[in-house]
Design an enzyme around this catalytic site. Sequence first.
Site, short mmCIF file in Angstrom:
data_model
loop_
_atom_site.label_atom_id
_atom_site.label_comp_id
_atom_site.label_asym_id
_atom_site.label_seq_id
_atom_site.Cartn_x
_atom_site.Cartn_y
_atom_site.Cartn_z
N LYS A 191 50.86 39.55 41.64
CA LYS A 191 52.26 39.28 41.32
C LYS A 191 52.34 38.36 40.09
O LYS A 191 52.01 37.18 40.17
CB LYS A 191 53.00 38.62 42.48
CG LYS A 191 54.51 38.75 42.27
CD LYS A 191 55.33 37.67 42.91
CE LYS A 191 55.38 36.39 42.13
NZ LYS A 191 56.08 36.44 40.84
N GLY A 244 49.44 27.94 39.60
CA GLY A 244 50.82 27.54 39.39
C GLY A 244 50.99 26.07 39.72
O GLY A 244 50.03 25.30 39.66
N SER A 245 52.20 25.71 40.10
CA SER A 245 52.49 24.30 40.32
C SER A 245 51.92 23.81 41.64
O SER A 245 51.71 24.60 42.57
CB SER A 245 54.00 24.09 40.31
OG SER A 245 54.58 24.85 41.35
N THR A 246 51.70 22.52 41.73
CA THR A 246 51.17 21.93 42.96
C THR A 246 52.18 22.12 44.10
O THR A 246 51.79 22.39 45.24
CB THR A 246 50.84 20.44 42.73
OG1 THR A 246 49.83 20.38 41.72
CG2 THR A 246 50.32 19.77 43.99
N GLY A 249 51.79 25.60 45.29
CA GLY A 249 50.45 25.70 45.89
C GLY A 249 50.45 25.20 47.32
O GLY A 249 49.81 25.78 48.22
N GLU A 266 44.67 26.93 41.71
CA GLU A 266 44.55 26.24 40.42
C GLU A 266 45.92 25.67 40.13
O GLU A 266 46.88 26.42 39.91
CB GLU A 266 44.16 27.21 39.30
CG GLU A 266 42.78 27.79 39.41
CD GLU A 266 41.68 26.78 39.19
OE1 GLU A 266 41.97 25.65 38.76
OE2 GLU A 266 40.52 27.12 39.49
N CYS A 300 48.06 23.79 31.63
CA CYS A 300 47.75 22.92 32.78
C CYS A 300 46.80 21.79 32.37
O CYS A 300 46.84 20.70 32.95
CB CYS A 300 47.16 23.74 33.92
SG CYS A 300 45.81 24.79 33.39
N GLU A 403 53.80 15.75 35.60
CA GLU A 403 53.51 16.84 34.68
C GLU A 403 54.81 17.36 34.09
O GLU A 403 55.71 17.76 34.83
CB GLU A 403 52.78 17.97 35.42
CG GLU A 403 52.38 19.10 34.51
CD GLU A 403 51.75 20.26 35.25
OE1 GLU A 403 52.28 20.65 36.30
OE2 GLU A 403 50.73 20.78 34.77
P1 NAD Z 1 55.13 28.10 39.74
O1 NAD Z 1 54.32 27.46 40.78
O2 NAD Z 1 56.60 27.91 39.77
O3 NAD Z 1 54.93 29.68 39.76
C1 NAD Z 1 53.64 30.28 39.70
C2 NAD Z 1 53.72 31.63 40.36
O4 NAD Z 1 54.07 31.43 41.73
C3 NAD Z 1 54.77 32.56 39.79
O5 NAD Z 1 54.28 33.90 39.85
C4 NAD Z 1 55.92 32.41 40.76
O6 NAD Z 1 56.73 33.56 40.84
C5 NAD Z 1 55.17 32.23 42.07
N1 NAD Z 1 55.93 31.51 43.11
C6 NAD Z 1 56.98 30.66 42.97
N2 NAD Z 1 57.41 30.24 44.17
C7 NAD Z 1 56.60 30.82 45.09
C8 NAD Z 1 56.52 30.76 46.51
N3 NAD Z 1 57.37 30.03 47.24
N4 NAD Z 1 55.56 31.47 47.13
C9 NAD Z 1 54.68 32.21 46.43
N5 NAD Z 1 54.71 32.32 45.09
C10 NAD Z 1 55.66 31.63 44.43
O7 NAD Z 1 54.47 27.65 38.40
P2 NAD Z 1 54.91 28.02 36.94
O8 NAD Z 1 56.14 27.24 36.65
O9 NAD Z 1 54.94 29.50 36.76
O10 NAD Z 1 53.67 27.49 36.09
C11 NAD Z 1 53.54 26.19 35.75
C12 NAD Z 1 52.59 25.45 36.67
O11 NAD Z 1 51.36 26.13 36.78
C13 NAD Z 1 52.23 24.07 36.14
O12 NAD Z 1 52.25 23.12 37.18
C14 NAD Z 1 50.82 24.25 35.62
O13 NAD Z 1 50.06 23.07 35.57
C15 NAD Z 1 50.26 25.23 36.57
N6 NAD Z 1 49.13 25.94 35.98
C16 NAD Z 1 47.88 25.62 36.42
C17 NAD Z 1 46.77 26.25 35.84
C18 NAD Z 1 45.40 25.93 36.32
O14 NAD Z 1 44.52 26.72 36.06
N7 NAD Z 1 45.17 24.85 37.03
C19 NAD Z 1 46.96 27.20 34.85
C20 NAD Z 1 48.24 27.48 34.43
C21 NAD Z 1 49.32 26.84 35.00
#
Ligand code: NAD
Length: 500
Positions: A191, A244-246, A249, A266, A300, A403
Amino acid sequence: MSQPARRVQEFLAAPRSMFVAGRWGDALSGARLDSLDPATGRVLTSIPAGDEHDVDVAVRAARAALDDPRWRDLSPMDRGRLLDRLADLVEENADELALLEAYDNGKPVGVARAVDVGTTVKLFRYFAGWPSKFEGSTIPVSPRGGLKVLNYTVHEPVGVVAAVVPWNFPMSMASWKLAPALAMGNAVVLKPAEITSLSTLRLAELIDEAGFPPGVVNVVTGRGAVAGAALAAHDDVDKIAFTGSTAVGRQIARAATGNMKNVSLELGGKSPNIVLPDADLAEVIAAATDAVFFNQGQVCTAGSRLYVHADVYDEVMAGLVERTRRIVVGPGTDPATQMGPVVSAAQLATVGEYLDLGREQGATVLTGGGPVTGLGEDYAGGYFVAPTIFADTDHTMRVVREEIFGPVLVAMRWTDTDELVTLANDTPYGLSAGIWTRNLTDAHRLAGRIKAGTVWINCYNYTDPASPFGGYKQSGWGREMGHAVLGSYTETKSVWVNLS
Ligand code: NAD
């Protein structure tokens, strides 16, 4: 118009479908989401808004693919060959994919070409070599009663892998999951982020063209809280790999307990970039600017907390401000652009709130500090924000602790190494850090004291498929890339054979 540009225009001219069980189609509900151009705020095209029903169909397709002899019985060499073929196809379509990413995400097309597409090719290429090399062991066990046995291990696919990825490096983040998962023989439901799904949909066309059997890779587009959450909670998903975001996660980890699926995460970061007084300051000034403003700061690992030794602070800050003011902000599709818009109106609002917060809490804006306007009528609705440097900051401020995921640097001066280490580690995150010095003893000592999954010494923001990547503390669970990741896409089976 060049051929890649024409192909991108054709791709954007049609509403896009998603890819499930080897077929392209709409969401079962028929619902759709618009995909916007961050440089203009205008609609590029639309994507299906998949929900739990679409996720269910995709998970079934992936489960069926695991039992399909065209995938299950493929030799390791042939699995590697498919990944290599995919790497070739990404390379052949590199200009088109980069331009599509520049439109959809907003990043400079040169960055998309070198980093996003380049990384994707390297990921598939590197993992293409692993299927024939990831070996089990024969183990010299000592069973009770003197039983003579042969004990060996084999690595089997985990099964159905769900991959949920963010919008900052859309296709490349997808490849971080797809490449090791496919190398180890899993089937995947991916996704992409709902605001940047286009390059992944184009990648799915290439996956199909490369010859992966139907259902081995499925791409379900849709909202995170709907389609992403459905994947995290699905009882027939064996593993979820999330970037994605903590905050999200944490939700994924909770949802995964339903069937105790395997989880790798991650997550976010707020990485310290540390300058010692003996560093090459010209190099520091160039690299520290890139470390935080690369990809509009939406990285990130962004070096977003800068700690400069008091002896060289003024010189470094003067250089940084001068260099930052020269950054060319504009639409990502213009080859002259060095920094594009942030990805969405929501992200622009978040960055704006942090800029206000920084000022309210007493930080001084050295440069930037607001939106960029005057880029012409076409871009009046774009999400442009000036690269910003805050000085006079400390660890009580939210701009230092949280962040931002935008082009904002907070700078602090230091004198005592122990205090520096305490400050560098004073964060819930632990993804990465940078150290700048000519003294290698100091560099190695400091690297050992920083709680982070990656430490760069006299360089920044390098990753490679051969080197493990991941976070300490709330920056994640597990490692991606390198051979370290292979164990997380396999189950290890220990087999005991009685030879007595
Ligand atoms: P996000 O957590 O909002 O979304 C990431 C993904 O999760 C998207 O596909 C989103 O649709 C999905 N998502 C959102 N809510 C969800 C839920 N309740 N259940 C399951 N999936 C859900 O993050 P973002 O705003 O897209 O990205 C930014 C964040 O990602 C930042 O915190 C950044 O640090 C982190 N990031 C980390 C790394 C790493 O490798 N550590 C790499 C890139 C980004």
